[in-house]
Design a protein around this motif. Sequence first.
Motif, PDB file in Angstrom:
ATOM      1  N   UNK A 122      29.970 110.546 -61.406  1.00 58.92           N
ATOM      2  CA  UNK A 122      31.137 110.565 -60.537  1.00 58.92           C
ATOM      3  C   UNK A 122      31.618 109.144 -60.280  1.00 58.92           C
ATOM      4  N   UNK A 123      32.851 109.067 -59.843  1.00 57.65           N
ATOM      5  CA  UNK A 123      33.466 107.766 -59.586  1.00 57.65           C
ATOM      6  C   UNK A 123      32.875 107.163 -58.312  1.00 57.65           C
ATOM      7  N   UNK A 124      32.437 105.887 -58.344  1.00 50.98           N
ATOM      8  CA  UNK A 124      31.908 105.245 -57.126  1.00 50.98           C
ATOM      9  C   UNK A 124      32.962 105.210 -56.021  1.00 50.98           C
ATOM     10  N   UNK A 125      32.509 105.215 -54.786  1.00 47.30           N
ATOM     11  CA  UNK A 125      33.428 105.268 -53.645  1.00 47.30           C
ATOM     12  C   UNK A 125      34.378 104.080 -53.602  1.00 47.30           C
ATOM     13  N   UNK A 126      33.910 102.904 -54.076  1.00 44.44           N
ATOM     14  CA  UNK A 126      34.757 101.723 -53.981  1.00 44.44           C
ATOM     15  C   UNK A 126      35.844 101.695 -55.053  1.00 44.44           C
ATOM     16  N   UNK A 127      35.874 102.712 -55.932  1.00 43.84           N
ATOM     17  CA  UNK A 127      36.976 102.856 -56.872  1.00 43.84           C
ATOM     18  C   UNK A 127      38.075 103.750 -56.304  1.00 43.84           C
ATOM     19  N   UNK A 128      37.790 104.437 -55.211  1.00 38.95           N
ATOM     20  CA  UNK A 128      38.799 105.328 -54.620  1.00 38.95           C
ATOM     21  C   UNK A 128      39.996 104.511 -54.143  1.00 38.95           C
ATOM     22  N   UNK A 185      26.593  97.769 -61.124  1.00 36.29           N
ATOM     23  CA  UNK A 185      27.637  97.441 -60.162  1.00 36.29           C
ATOM     24  C   UNK A 185      28.875  98.330 -60.342  1.00 36.29           C
ATOM     25  N   UNK A 186      29.040  98.881 -61.526  1.00 33.68           N
ATOM     26  CA  UNK A 186      30.183  99.762 -61.759  1.00 33.68           C
ATOM     27  C   UNK A 186      31.473  99.045 -62.076  1.00 33.68           C
ATOM     28  N   UNK A 187      31.376  97.839 -62.676  1.00 31.17           N
ATOM     29  CA  UNK A 187      32.570  97.097 -63.068  1.00 31.17           C
ATOM     30  C   UNK A 187      32.584  96.752 -64.552  1.00 31.17           C
ATOM     31  N   UNK A 188      31.856  97.514 -65.336  1.00 29.76           N
ATOM     32  CA  UNK A 188      31.882  97.311 -66.780  1.00 29.76           C
ATOM     33  C   UNK A 188      30.843  96.363 -67.319  1.00 29.76           C
ATOM     34  N   UNK A 189      30.037  95.782 -66.448  1.00 32.68           N
ATOM     35  CA  UNK A 189      28.965  94.900 -66.908  1.00 32.68           C
ATOM     36  C   UNK A 189      29.484  93.719 -67.708  1.00 32.68           C
ATOM     37  N   UNK A 190      28.776  93.404 -68.772  1.00 32.80           N
ATOM     38  CA  UNK A 190      29.100  92.245 -69.596  1.00 32.80           C
ATOM     39  C   UNK A 190      30.492  92.350 -70.221  1.00 32.80           C
ATOM     40  N   UNK A 191      30.896  93.558 -70.604  1.00 34.32           N
ATOM     41  CA  UNK A 191      32.191  93.741 -71.253  1.00 34.32           C
ATOM     42  C   UNK A 191      33.358  93.720 -70.280  1.00 34.32           C
ATOM     43  N   UNK A 192      33.106  93.995 -69.016  1.00 33.18           N
ATOM     44  CA  UNK A 192      34.170  93.989 -68.029  1.00 33.18           C
ATOM     45  C   UNK A 192      35.118  95.158 -68.189  1.00 33.18           C
ATOM     46  N   UNK A 193      36.366  94.936 -67.822  1.00 29.44           N
ATOM     47  CA  UNK A 193      37.400  95.961 -67.887  1.00 29.44           C
ATOM     48  C   UNK A 193      38.430  95.565 -68.948  1.00 29.44           C
ATOM     49  N   UNK A 194      38.743  96.479 -69.852  1.00 29.71           N
ATOM     50  CA  UNK A 194      39.679  96.164 -70.934  1.00 29.71           C
ATOM     51  C   UNK A 194      40.284  97.454 -71.476  1.00 29.71           C
ATOM     52  N   UNK A 195      40.989  97.336 -72.584  1.00 28.97           N
ATOM     53  CA  UNK A 195      41.665  98.469 -73.228  1.00 28.97           C
ATOM     54  C   UNK A 195      42.719  99.086 -72.317  1.00 28.97           C
ATOM     55  N   UNK A 196      43.418  98.226 -71.566  1.00 27.48           N
ATOM     56  CA  UNK A 196      44.469  98.709 -70.683  1.00 27.48           C
ATOM     57  C   UNK A 196      45.647  99.251 -71.494  1.00 27.48           C
ATOM     58  N   UNK A 197      46.307 100.272 -70.958  1.00 26.28           N
ATOM     59  CA  UNK A 197      47.438 100.888 -71.652  1.00 26.28           C
ATOM     60  C   UNK A 197      48.787 100.480 -71.052  1.00 26.28           C
ATOM     61  N   UNK A 198      48.877 100.522 -69.749  1.00 24.70           N
ATOM     62  CA  UNK A 198      50.151 100.199 -69.108  1.00 24.70           C
ATOM     63  C   UNK A 198      49.897  99.682 -67.699  1.00 24.70           C
TER      64      UNK A 198
END
Length: 381
Positions: A122-128, A185-198
């Motif tokens: 499930x999605x962590x609360x801090x992503x709400x 931590x729920x932020x993508x670890x070493x790879x982080x956040x990527x592959x954004x669409x819009x």
Amino acid sequence: MTSFSARLLTCGNRRLWTGLAVGALVFLVLVPVLNLAVPVDSALHLPNYMVTLLGKYLCYALLALAMDLVWGYCGVLSLGHGAFFALGGYAIGMYMMRAIGSRGVYGNADLPDFMVFLNWQELPWYWFGFSQPWFALLMVVVIPGALAFVFGWLAFRSRITGVYLSIITQAMTYALMLAFFRNEMGFGGNNGLTDFKDIFGFDLALPSTKMGLYLASAVVLGLAFLLARFIVTSKLGRVMMAVRDAESRVRFLGYSPTAIKLFVFTLSAMLAGVAGALYVPQVGIINPSEFSPANSIEIAIWVAVGGRGTLIGAILGAFAVNGAKTWLTGAAPELWLFLLGALFIIVTLGMPKGLIGLWAQSKARLFRRSAVTEEKEARHA
């Protein structure tokens, strides 16, 4: 006319407004025209990758401006501004990850791809809330500002100054880097956040979206400069400089250096968060490497090279150092770090006022030579 408007209109001289007009003409008119109106096969055409590169430089300039506000005018050398920059980037990155929806690799509309890969249920609360653009934009300034306020209140209240404060801020960003590297931590670890669409419904792959992000960066930088200029030319700005030069005397006169430094530090962190939020959509990724203490040190070098305590010097330094970095990392990548270190030493020892100070000294020498020449001619006449 309100007192605020009157103050804003008189906060600079004619040279300042002329410079702002020239900057607006170049960044808001010339660049879009060269990119959109000039044919692709023309030598004057500005390619799309250069628009993105200039957009990155504008974000770096905003970050340098934030650093100059707290270091150049308040005397607080923060080596943790890279953390505020990264937090702003993560806030907007979380929104863009939520906006992907079912278009991800795993087709899960509720969880980002990296969470599906790591078997999150499930999605962590801090992503709400990050599915809403207004909430993400709010968090861009609230999260860095809240961290800076809490950290600054503890540090300034304890009267930690100088190199000790710099070390503590560096320790803060290093701790955040280690934390964000962890998958838990729920932020993508070493790879982080990527592959954004819009972003906000606009396709990031379209040149028009890239141009929009570039223009937004230029406008925000201009507004931030006006805000910083308004602050440093006000009574608050004079007290800030007094705190920088003689904090004990300011305290003796009845002012609170703690409150002043806390306000400027928090505002500076919020500006850094905005810079990070503008940066991430243009580069397409945010990962824990942005928290690296070396990045925060590099920000200080930009400000020192351009001219600390000048605002415009910070912007100039960001463009100059990053322009050199872009060129050298392609021409001689193994030499870049050595050049950066040498540049910092040269500026510290030989140009303590940076490029702006060097320009002012050159003009002063020319003025003196001109005055001497006129005096000699007058004597001969």
